[in-house]
Design an enzyme around this catalytic site. Sequence first.
Site, short mmCIF file in Angstrom:
data_model
loop_
_atom_site.label_atom_id
_atom_site.label_comp_id
_atom_site.label_asym_id
_atom_site.label_seq_id
_atom_site.Cartn_x
_atom_site.Cartn_y
_atom_site.Cartn_z
N ALA A 99 18.50 13.24 24.81
CA ALA A 99 17.78 14.79 24.17
C ALA A 99 16.89 15.22 25.04
CB ALA A 99 17.44 14.62 23.02
N SER A 100 15.89 14.40 25.63
CA SER A 100 14.89 14.93 26.57
C SER A 100 15.32 15.30 27.92
CB SER A 100 13.76 13.61 26.66
OG SER A 100 14.45 12.87 27.60
N LYS A 101 16.16 14.64 28.47
CA LYS A 101 16.78 15.13 29.72
C LYS A 101 17.79 16.45 29.60
CE LYS A 101 14.89 12.10 32.03
NZ LYS A 101 13.82 12.44 33.12
N ASN B 258 -2.43 12.44 33.60
CA ASN B 258 -1.41 12.14 32.33
C ASN B 258 -0.81 13.54 32.14
OD1 ASN B 258 -0.28 11.72 30.06
ND2 ASN B 258 -2.08 11.22 28.81
N TYR C 218 16.17 9.69 24.90
CA TYR C 218 16.21 9.94 26.36
C TYR C 218 17.23 10.94 26.70
CZ TYR C 218 16.81 9.09 31.24
OH TYR C 218 17.13 9.21 32.61
#
Length: 265
Positions: free
Chosen positions: A162-164, A66, A160
């Site tokens: 923002a995360s990338k 995980n 999504y």
Amino acid sequence: MELGLDGKVVFITGAAKGMGAAISRAFAREGSALVVTGRDVAALEILADSLRASCPKVRVLTCSCNITDPADVHGAVRKAESGFGRIDVLVNVAGGTGPVGKTAWETSAAEFEEIVSLNLTGCFNTMRAVLPGMIERRYGKIVNVGGTFGMRGRAGRMSYSASKWGLRGLTKSTAIEAGRHNINVNIVAPGMVDGDRFRNKVVPEAMARLGCTEEEAIAHHAADYALRRISLDEDVANACLFLASDVSRQISGVDLPVDGGWAAV
């Protein structure tokens, strides 16, 4: 062109299905030793069996991992290093989509934190775990799978995106820091990839919206791309092979879009 990946030890997150499985198969064909990781151990074992059947000489180690849990990640890396002696290549595939169709003000803090934890912090955890060994051996390749929404903003996909975007910063900064240790760190940024989500969600939604056939919906979507075709898992896998090989020895800190030209137009 000889990529020189035969015998390299490759640690792949999110390996069990879809893009992760395609990337695992590509490295297996090159003769790499694989550590395939994810949360679905049963699916990983199915993948490992299929790799051994198609590439009889391949060495495969399955490992529950995980990536949002630093302790779990370190345990998986220790298992990989115990089994194969080292990790030469890290390919971070594991990730998620997050809330779709929600504006920034409609997205809950929990939804935002969940996808950032998976897509950004998860990659930080794996990179942090493998880098000491790579630095000690003065060799390593890290390939993070990002996305073109991390290169262009997208309404309804703020979390999504923002995360990338964050993953790009993590990759580029680490590339600068690790370069003096002979470690390359890069991003492969897929656009839309033909697969379950595209066929079972994106295409049906376009059919309903446009009142068209499946073939017409696919063509309508492909029209957004310079090459007028949708990417395949294999296209992404080939880009990962390139950036994991010494053929790309002088490339670090870059974003490599695999999107048929969408990010460029």
